[in-house]
Design a protein around this motif. Structure first.
Motif, PDB file in Angstrom:
ATOM      1  N   LYS A 130       0.339  38.414  24.039  1.00  0.00           N
ATOM      2  CA  LYS A 130       0.074  37.385  25.262  1.00  0.00           C
ATOM      3  C   LYS A 130       1.392  37.097  26.010  1.00  0.00           C
ATOM      4  N   PRO A 131       1.591  36.810  27.280  1.00  0.00           N
ATOM      5  CA  PRO A 131       2.827  36.202  27.880  1.00  0.00           C
ATOM      6  C   PRO A 131       3.262  35.100  27.156  1.00  0.00           C
ATOM      7  N   GLN A 132       4.445  35.056  27.039  1.00  0.00           N
ATOM      8  CA  GLN A 132       4.949  33.504  26.200  1.00  0.00           C
ATOM      9  C   GLN A 132       4.708  32.449  27.380  1.00  0.00           C
ATOM     10  N   PRO A 133       4.073  31.642  26.701  1.00  0.00           N
ATOM     11  CA  PRO A 133       3.683  30.237  27.297  1.00  0.00           C
ATOM     12  C   PRO A 133       4.849  29.406  27.861  1.00  0.00           C
ATOM     13  N   PRO A 134       4.865  28.438  28.519  1.00  0.00           N
ATOM     14  CA  PRO A 134       5.999  27.197  28.628  1.00  0.00           C
ATOM     15  C   PRO A 134       6.221  26.570  27.447  1.00  0.00           C
ATOM     16  N   GLN A 135       7.298  26.083  27.382  1.00  0.00           N
ATOM     17  CA  GLN A 135       7.625  25.437  26.071  1.00  0.00           C
ATOM     18  C   GLN A 135       6.469  23.920  26.005  1.00  0.00           C
ATOM     19  N   GLN A 136       5.794  23.958  24.838  1.00  0.00           N
ATOM     20  CA  GLN A 136       4.948  22.594  24.846  1.00  0.00           C
ATOM     21  C   GLN A 136       5.512  21.576  24.462  1.00  0.00           C
ATOM     22  N   LEU A 137       4.878  20.245  24.969  1.00  0.00           N
ATOM     23  CA  LEU A 137       5.330  19.004  24.604  1.00  0.00           C
ATOM     24  C   LEU A 137       4.061  18.388  24.004  1.00  0.00           C
ATOM     25  N   VAL A 138       4.515  17.400  22.806  1.00  0.00           N
ATOM     26  CA  VAL A 138       3.743  16.965  22.048  1.00  0.00           C
ATOM     27  C   VAL A 138       3.414  15.412  22.067  1.00  0.00           C
ATOM     28  N   LEU A 139       2.278  15.025  21.789  1.00  0.00           N
ATOM     29  CA  LEU A 139       1.975  13.511  21.989  1.00  0.00           C
ATOM     30  C   LEU A 139       1.438  13.075  20.351  1.00  0.00           C
ATOM     31  N   ALA A 140       1.717  11.994  20.112  1.00  0.00           N
ATOM     32  CA  ALA A 140       1.456  11.288  18.727  1.00  0.00           C
ATOM     33  C   ALA A 140       0.509  10.220  19.210  1.00  0.00           C
ATOM     34  N   ALA A 141      -0.624  10.067  18.436  1.00  0.00           N
ATOM     35  CA  ALA A 141      -1.336   8.901  18.766  1.00  0.00           C
ATOM     36  C   ALA A 141      -1.711   8.305  17.403  1.00  0.00           C
ATOM     37  N   GLU A 142      -1.597   6.833  17.261  1.00  0.00           N
ATOM     38  CA  GLU A 142      -2.089   6.235  16.123  1.00  0.00           C
ATOM     39  C   GLU A 142      -3.386   5.440  15.976  1.00  0.00           C
ATOM     40  N   PHE A 143      -4.038   5.739  15.101  1.00  0.00           N
ATOM     41  CA  PHE A 143      -5.466   5.121  15.152  1.00  0.00           C
ATOM     42  C   PHE A 143      -5.673   4.260  13.844  1.00  0.00           C
ATOM     43  N   ALA A 144      -6.604   3.027  14.119  1.00  0.00           N
ATOM     44  CA  ALA A 144      -6.848   2.287  12.977  1.00  0.00           C
ATOM     45  C   ALA A 144      -7.826   2.810  12.026  1.00  0.00           C
ATOM     46  N   THR A 145      -8.581   3.815  12.429  1.00  0.00           N
ATOM     47  CA  THR A 145      -9.597   4.534  11.371  1.00  0.00           C
ATOM     48  C   THR A 145      -9.471   5.882  11.915  1.00  0.00           C
ATOM     49  N   ALA A 146      -9.987   6.677  10.901  1.00  0.00           N
ATOM     50  CA  ALA A 146     -10.044   8.095  10.960  1.00  0.00           C
ATOM     51  C   ALA A 146     -11.161   8.599  12.047  1.00  0.00           C
ATOM     52  N   ALA A 147     -12.402   7.363  11.991  1.00  0.00           N
ATOM     53  CA  ALA A 147     -13.281   7.709  12.855  1.00  0.00           C
ATOM     54  C   ALA A 147     -13.106   7.644  14.324  1.00  0.00           C
ATOM     55  N   ALA A 148     -12.215   6.858  14.685  1.00  0.00           N
ATOM     56  CA  ALA A 148     -11.643   6.523  15.907  1.00  0.00           C
ATOM     57  C   ALA A 148     -10.753   7.731  16.331  1.00  0.00           C
TER      58      ALA A 148
END
Length: 468
Positions: free
Chosen positions: A226-244
């Motif tokens: 595939k054509p090389q995509p743009p550089q990705q950016l990452v987000l981190a999200a914390e949760f009080a439960t795995a279910a959430a």
């Protein structure tokens, strides 16, 4: 008449085999020293029996592979094909008296074509090497298993590997356009095509992908790029439960978002990564969700996904500011399995894939299984496609703990099937999950698949004892 190996004395049988192999191979390609051949006996899976190879062969050409298979057929010797042996199901484990056919020296990238967007490679090419080579031409080979710096394309094809990017780009099978395969009797078969489209006859290429070397030896592959995509950016999200966290995954996918990566690490995994690498991940969290976008405006996509995470109950949402910070978060994810192995010394890495809507049920069930067996079980998941890796940590020198580890592993697989999932999303069946394959596909499925094996390998010499 050729004396069979079962009729000949062991030394005579080995001598006959070695002599026949050397008739078509350079001496340096044939290894018989028991101390050396023993190092090729197994891959990285636990609880998988491995035999003692009679000989290890390291061919460099298609013709040499054909010679090995003709010799094996004539002498009725089993052949176990291997790549880098990074597999996690025992699929590359040797059987007693076999020829181990290591394809790591067939490591040439034969062609990269930017117009047709294909690469033609030998099976021993390392995944990361190919990715970097095509990247220099503005192209992209998406499949990226966690072991991408070591694993080979041939091994990826054999186990139909996945990786972190599957949620957007799919698995190895979707990038294999055609194959050259040496069959059990030494004949060379070409499947598939170099074109973007092609529906002529049965899809023999897909049949070989994921067959774990039980139908033939892949010696060349035509791969889609595939054509090389743009550089990705990452987000981190914390949760009080795995279910959430799992609720956030469902909201993201139901909302029509297409992240390039959507990964989950539970509390146990986060702690293990911090312990081994001082990554500074938030150990107060019960689940850490990583989302990435490689779109033209990744910041906007991350903002939208961040809002969905907050709606699902995220206690904190932190988007990366740049590529360097994004890579740091991804490095933490890639360290997960290594970090969990350090907890007790040995791990059994499950590979259960469930519908995304049942992801929370799987993770909560794993917690119950860990409590029941008094074991540490960390869960890391390709959450965007429901592919979880519950990782059982145990002390292999403790017989009782090892027993509980195996029992918990089986209970996790049973849970996955109960939730409408599959016993393996990307690691394969090998030796480890033979019994569970039969449970998943049923007696009719087993009968038909064994029939296919019989057509390609009537003597049963190709990777015997795997899958069925």
């Amino acid at each position: 008449m050729i004396m069979s190996r079962t009729e000949a004395a062991p030394d005579q049988a080995l001598g006959d085999l070695t002599e026949r192999l050397l008739a078509g191979l350079p001496a340096e390609a044939v290894l018989t020293d028991p101390d050396i051949t023993a190092s090729y006996a197994n891959d990285m899976a636990s609880f998988c029996p491995a035999g003692a190879p009679a000989v290890v062969v390291l061919p460099r050409t298609v013709e040499e592979v054909q010679h090995v298979m003709r010799t094996a057929t004539e002498l009725r010797v089993p052949v176990v094909p291997q790549g880098a042996r990074t597999g996690l199901s025992g699929g590359a484990n040797a059987s007693d008296g076999c020829i181990v056919l290591s394809l790591t020296r067939m490591d040439r990238i034969l062609e990269i074509n930017p117009v047709d967007r294909i690469a033609v490679v030998e099976p021993g090419v390392v995944n990361a090497t190919l990715s970097r080579a095509v990247g220099e031409l503005g192209l992209y080979y998406p499949p990226d298993p966690s072991s991408w710096e070591m694993c080979t394309i041939g091994g990826n094809i054999g186990t139909a590997s996945g990786g972190l990017c599957c949620v957007k780009y799919g698995v190895t099978a979707e990038y294999v356009l055609g194959l050259d395969v040496v069959l059990a009797d030494g004949r060379l078969m070409t499947t598939g095509r170099r074109t973007a489209k092609g529906v002529a006859g049965y899809d023999m290429t897909r049949l070989f992908v994921g067959s774990e070397g039980s139908l033939g030896i892949v010696v060349r592959a035509v791969l889609a790029l595939k054509p090389q995509p743009p550089q990705q950016l990452v987000l981190a999200a914390e949760f009080a439960t795995a279910a959430a966290a799992c609720d956030a995954v469902c909201r993201i996918m139901a909302g029509g978002h297409v992240p390039s990566l959507l990964e989950l690490m539970d509390r146990t995994t986060v702690k293990a990564v911090n312990d081994i690498a001082n990554m500074g991940l938030p150990e107060t969290t019960e689940a850490l969700l990583l989302a990435a976008f490689d779109t033209p405006d990744p910041a906007a996509d991350l903002a939208a996904v961040g809002a969905l995470c907050e709606a699902a109950g995220a206690t904190q949402v932190v988007p990366a500011d740049d590529a360097a910070e994004s890579e740091l978060l991804l490095q933490a994810r890639r360290l997960s399995l290594t970090a969990l192995e350090a907890v007790r010394g040995v791990t059994m890495i499950d590979d259960v894939c469930v519908p995304r809507s049942r992801l929370a049920d799987l993770i909560e069930g794993v917690e119950r299984i860990a409590d029941k067996h008094q074991l540490t079980i960390g869960v890391v998941a390709h959450a965007g496609d429901g592919n979880t890796h519950p990782t059982v940590c145990f002390d292999a020198t403790d017989a009782d703990e090892s027993r509980r580890a195996r029992e918990s592993f089986d209970e996790i697989m049973a849970l996955g099937l109960e939730l409408g999932g599959t016993i393996t999303g990307e690691h394969g069946v090998g030796v480890l999950k033979k019994e569970w394959l039969a449970r998943e596909i049923g007696p009719v499925g087993v009968e038909l698949q064994r029939g296919i094996k019989q057509v390609f390998d009537p003597l049963g010499i190709l990777n015997p004892g795997k899958l069925f």
